[in-house]
Design an enzyme around this catalytic site. Structure first.
Site, PDB file in Angstrom:
ATOM      1  N   SER A   1       6.670   7.042  13.038  1.00  0.00           N
ATOM      2  CA  SER A   1       6.617   5.745  12.371  1.00  0.00           C
ATOM      3  C   SER A   1       7.312   4.621  13.134  1.00  0.00           C
ATOM      4  O   SER A   1       8.162   4.844  13.989  1.00  0.00           O
ATOM      5  CB  SER A   1       7.286   5.912  11.011  1.00  0.00           C
ATOM      6  OG  SER A   1       7.688   4.693  10.494  1.00  0.00           O
TER       7      SER A   1
ATOM      8  N   ASP B   1       3.874  -1.271  11.559  1.00  0.00           N
ATOM      9  CA  ASP B   1       3.421   0.057  11.169  1.00  0.00           C
ATOM     10  C   ASP B   1       2.776   0.664  12.408  1.00  0.00           C
ATOM     11  O   ASP B   1       2.033  -0.021  13.119  1.00  0.00           O
ATOM     12  CB  ASP B   1       2.394  -0.040  10.033  1.00  0.00           C
ATOM     13  CG  ASP B   1       2.063   1.331   9.492  1.00  0.00           C
ATOM     14  OD1 ASP B   1       2.579   1.682   8.420  1.00  0.00           O
ATOM     15  OD2 ASP B   1       1.292   2.063  10.138  1.00  0.00           O
TER      16      ASP B   1
ATOM     17  N   ARG C   1       9.164   2.586  11.393  1.00  0.00           N
ATOM     18  CA  ARG C   1      10.232   2.177  10.463  1.00  0.00           C
ATOM     19  C   ARG C   1      11.563   1.985  11.187  1.00  0.00           C
ATOM     20  O   ARG C   1      12.118   2.902  11.779  1.00  0.00           O
ATOM     21  CB  ARG C   1      10.358   3.194   9.314  1.00  0.00           C
ATOM     22  CG  ARG C   1      10.749   4.582   9.730  1.00  0.00           C
ATOM     23  CD  ARG C   1      10.616   5.561   8.557  1.00  0.00           C
ATOM     24  NE  ARG C   1       9.226   5.913   8.339  1.00  0.00           N
ATOM     25  CZ  ARG C   1       8.781   7.133   8.011  1.00  0.00           C
ATOM     26  NH1 ARG C   1       9.626   8.113   7.815  1.00  0.00           N
ATOM     27  NH2 ARG C   1       7.498   7.373   7.855  1.00  0.00           N
TER      28      ARG C   1
ATOM     29  N   ASP D   1       0.798  -1.236   0.000  1.00  0.00           N
ATOM     30  CA  ASP D   1       0.000   0.000   0.000  1.00  0.00           C
ATOM     31  C   ASP D   1       0.829   1.285   0.000  1.00  0.00           C
ATOM     32  O   ASP D   1       0.355   2.342  -0.382  1.00  0.00           O
ATOM     33  CB  ASP D   1      -0.944   0.022   1.223  1.00  0.00           C
ATOM     34  CG  ASP D   1      -0.198  -0.195   2.527  1.00  0.00           C
ATOM     35  OD1 ASP D   1       1.028  -0.365   2.500  1.00  0.00           O
ATOM     36  OD2 ASP D   1      -0.850  -0.199   3.592  1.00  0.00           O
ATOM     37  N   HIS D   2       2.091   1.194   0.420  1.00  0.00           N
ATOM     38  CA  HIS D   2       2.878   2.430   0.570  1.00  0.00           C
ATOM     39  C   HIS D   2       3.623   2.843  -0.694  1.00  0.00           C
ATOM     40  O   HIS D   2       4.096   3.971  -0.779  1.00  0.00           O
ATOM     41  CB  HIS D   2       3.917   2.265   1.690  1.00  0.00           C
ATOM     42  CG  HIS D   2       3.347   2.404   3.067  1.00  0.00           C
ATOM     43  ND1 HIS D   2       2.406   1.547   3.570  1.00  0.00           N
ATOM     44  CD2 HIS D   2       3.588   3.310   4.050  1.00  0.00           C
ATOM     45  CE1 HIS D   2       2.103   1.918   4.804  1.00  0.00           C
ATOM     46  NE2 HIS D   2       2.796   2.983   5.109  1.00  0.00           N
TER      47      HIS D   2
END
Ligand code: MIC
Ligand code: SF4
Length: 755
Positions: free
Chosen positions: A643, A160, A645, A95-96
């Site tokens: 985030s 996420d 990440r 999706d990103h």
């Protein structure tokens, strides 16, 4: 029928017993959060009560979700763990990596071309290890999870930060870095400090222009971006029950913006309706049998002050619509005060774009509420002043919304319907109307509005509001428009007002979809070979990080002292850099390029202490690495906010930064640093941040006796030879210290791995 229904039934079959045992050891009635946490202990039944905010506890989550931008690194690590299959149900969602530009059909085809290497990699790794794969265009991870996988009383983790969205369906769902997910995929426990609990009592009922989004915009204003750190936020009360399940999802989703570990709601009729509408009556039936265990105990909600660490009360009948921003999601302004505040702060009044979508607000109900406003523009002959972009949350929502004529309403306003994906929310936006760094304003229904996030422009002032408010503001074209009070001039020169929005909770004709975009994995993926081209610029196999040499770090040079807000977007920017998320060397070229150097207030311009010259942060760090000089990054409060990440931790680790010393950390980032074998520590005395000078060198005095609860002493040597001795605190427990010693958590898994 629901996916993994047997797993869900097993969780439910143990729930009553585990909750009762937990209530006994804790010795008092339980909140919902405690029920879910205690019924997911790695060791099974609860044998003692845990101290909130202090005890590290091992949990056994029921499932895992990963999105394409983080899954690459998570799966590259999992591939090193030497396992045949993932140990718990896991899904990957693409999706990103889809840029919003022309509209869904063209944009999706472009993404499938430009990112095919990454999508193919994710698809084949998923196929090999038993992971469900959601193709590009299937939807945004958190909407797809809510529609298909979330279940009341369950516990999940996801790579996420907005995994927390599933709290809308009564889960404890927590955002983590990839290395945490790898632990669980590899069949190990997942560790979390037992959270504190914040109770939010919702009284009254939403009406008019006020939406679920306004609840969390208000809470963000109260708690700020770090007020929820280390806590689960549990919502309850008549106001909670009167809201839709997807509305609850919105509230939980943006709990990430206050740093909360997660947020959740007790099981109720709205969740039952949603489960049934999404073809999961089997879960609803099973949940109904243990309903009392899927919500907090009555005594807790009757006297919340006795059971939560903090209680907030919000009367939904009094709540006003808000817009939060710019540049931070906790700057809350009631819409009625926006005109004044915008003027005082000189925020650009003209609104260029209204964007509706993101994992936060792209449900069927959201689209119907926004469409009810959009339709009035046509009916009342008002010319829409801003551009409008829509990202539906999933293919199921898009297909249903198209069937029901909702998309046509937006298209009548010339809106662009982008792919069912993150798009502008993560800087995947080729914005053609403005280039360079012109000052301008956009409004969106997303969750984050950090500087540069949507379009890379530091002067784009982004404001966060509900989808219906975004629609109204886009129609008016003005940031200071208050639809509850202001009139608009229509094409006949008549003054008209917009009526209040009206939404439909669930599609009256049911959800429908032709191809949801799901690929189930092979039963036995053993023979599948994963290939990564040696010269790929998108993917790179990982090399293990070096273990610690057991010595005190000394001669550590200051790489950067970051000034003010330093989110993961500042540390490892997204947008164009998303293309390197699977290639550690390449993505390391964005390390800290958004952070502001405290000494010159510039971004990506720091002193190289070897040469005395100024250069980009990654270049300076690569020079230190080449010279074998260890470095340290110094930062302010809530460092690493945003985030999940782990690139924000892996890049410094890869480039040779040894220590991150800050006033305070955001939860996920702190764990990510620990997992990757970094030393993430905090000033014992915040004021010592001011002592740190540009040419400083750091010598650790007692790292050799690194131990839990024992502060570290660091000698800071200034350029003139003077010295300061400072203390740093840390939250490493025994096993986390082992990660540091071995070089990373993954190195440790590999040592114990039996294939
Ligand atoms: C975000 O909203 O910032 C992201 C992009 O979804 C991130 C994950 C990532 O960086 O890939 C998040 O919220 O964790
Ligand atoms: Fe995607 Fe934005 Fe949600 Fe992150 S916040 S998952 S980028 S839609």
């Amino acid at each position: 029928m629901a996916y993994d229904i047997d797993m869900i039934k097993k969780v439910y079959s143990q729930m009553a017993d585990r909750v009762n045992k937990a209530r006994k050891v804790v010795g008092k009635p339980l909140t919902l959060s405690e029920k879910i946490l205690y019924s997911h202990l790695w060791d099974g039944d609860a044998s003692k009560g845990f101290t909130r905010g202090k005890d590290y506890v091992d949990f056994a989550p029921d499932r895992i979700a990963c999105q394409d931008a983080t899954a690459q690194m998570a799966l590259l690590q999992f591939m090193q763990a030497g396992k045949k299959n993932v140990a718990v149900p896991t899904t990957v969602h693409c999706d990103h990596l889809i840029q919003a530009k022309m509209g869904a059909a063209i944009d999706l085809a472009t993404a499938n071309k430009t990112s095919h290497e990454v999508f193919d990699f994710l698809e084949s790794v998923s196929n090999k290890y038993g992971i469900g794969f959601w193709k590009p265009g299937a939807g945004i991870i958190h909407q797809v999870v809510l529609e298909n996988y979330a279940f009341p009383g369950g516990m999940m983790i996801g790579t996420d930060s907005h995994t927390v969205n599933a709290g809308g369906l009564g889960m404890v769902a927590i955002g983590v870095g990839g290395a945490d997910a790898v632990d669980v995929m590899a069949g190990m426990a997942w560790e979390l400090k037992f959270p504190k609990l914040i109770g939010v009592k919702l009284t009254g009922k939403l009406s008019g222009w006020t939406a679920p989004k306004d609840v969390i915009l208000k809470v963000a204003g109260i708690l700020t971006v770090k007020g929820g750190t280390g806590a689960i936020v549990e919502y309850f009360g008549e106001g909670a029950r009167s809201m839709s399940c997807t509305g609850k999802g919105t509230i939980c989703n943006m709990g990430a913006e206050i740093g909360a570990t997660t947020s959740t709601f007790g099981y109720d009729d709205s969740m039952e309706r949603y489960l049934k509408a999404t073809d999961r009556a089997d879960i609803a039936d099973a949940a109904n049998e243990i309903r009392e265990h899927l919500t907090g105990d009555d005594e807790v909600y009757a006297n919340p002050e006795k059971y939560f660490d903090e209680v907030i009360e919000i009367d939904l009948s009094e709540l006003k619509p808000h817009l939060n921003g710019p540049f931070t999601p906790d700057l809350a302004t009631p819409i009625s005060e926006m005109a004044k505040k915008a003027k005082e702060n000189d925020w650009p009044i003209k609104v260029d774009w209204g964007l509706i979508g993101s994992c936060t607000n792209s449900s069927y109900e959201d689209l119907t509420r926004a469409a009810s406003i959009a339709k009035q523009a046509v009916d009342k002959k008002i010319k829409t002043k801003s551009d409008l972009g829509i990202n539906p949350g999933s293919e199921t929502i898009r297909f249903t919304a198209e069937r029901d004529g909702l998309l046509q309403i937006f298209e009548d306003l010339n809106a662009t319907i982008f792919t069912n994906a993150c798009g502008p929310c993560i800087g995947q936006w080729d914005r053609s109307d403005r280039k360079g760094d012109e000052r301008n304003t956009i409004v969106h229904s997303f969750n984050r509005n950090f500087s540069k996030r949507a379009d890379g422009n530091p002067n784009t002032h982004a404001f966060v509001g509900s989808p219906e408010m975004v629609a109204a503001i886009a129609i008016s074209g003005r940031l200071d428009f208050d639809p509850t009070r202001d009139k608009l001039l229509n094409e006949d020169g008549i003054e008209v007002m917009l009526d209040e929005p009206a939404g439909i909770e669930l599609p009256p004709k049911g959800f429908d979809v032709k191809d949801p975009g799901y690929l189930a994995p092979s039963k036995d993926g053993n023979a599948i070979v994963i290939k990564v081209a040696k010269d790929s610029e998108r993917l790179q196999l990982l090399e293990p990080f070096e273990p610690w040499d057991g010595k005190n770090l000394s001669g550590v040079k200051l790489l950067i002292k970051a000034f003010g807000k330093c989110t993961t977007d500042h540390i490892s920017m997204a947008g164009p850099w998303l293309r390197y998320r699977g290639h550690l060397d390449n993505i390391s070229n964005n390390m800290l390029i958004g952070a502001i150097n405290a000494y010159n207030k510039k971004s990506n311009f720091v002193k190289n202490q070897i040469t005395g010259e100024y250069d980009a942060v990654p270049a300076v760090q690569r020079a230190y690495k080449a010279a074998g000089i260890p470095t340290i990054v110094v930062g302010d409060h809530n460092y690493g906010e945003g985030s999940s990440r782990e690139h924000a931790a892996m890049e410094p680790r890869f480039l040779g930064v040894k220590v991150v010393l800050v006033k305070s950390f955001a939860r996920i980032h702190e764990t990510n640093l620990k997992k990757q074998g970094m030393l993430g520590i905090t000033f014992a005395n915040e004021k010592d941040y001011d002592l740190i000078l540009e040419d400083d060198t750091f010598n650790f005095v007692d790292l050799e006796s690194f131990a839990p609860d024992k502060p570290l002493s660091i000698e800071v040597v200034h350029a003139d030879g003077s010295k300061d001795m400072i203390k740093a605190n840390h939250t490493y427990n025994e096993s986390q210290i082992e990660w540091f010693k071995k070089g990373s958590a993954l190195n440790l898994i590999k040592m114990h791995s039996v294939v």
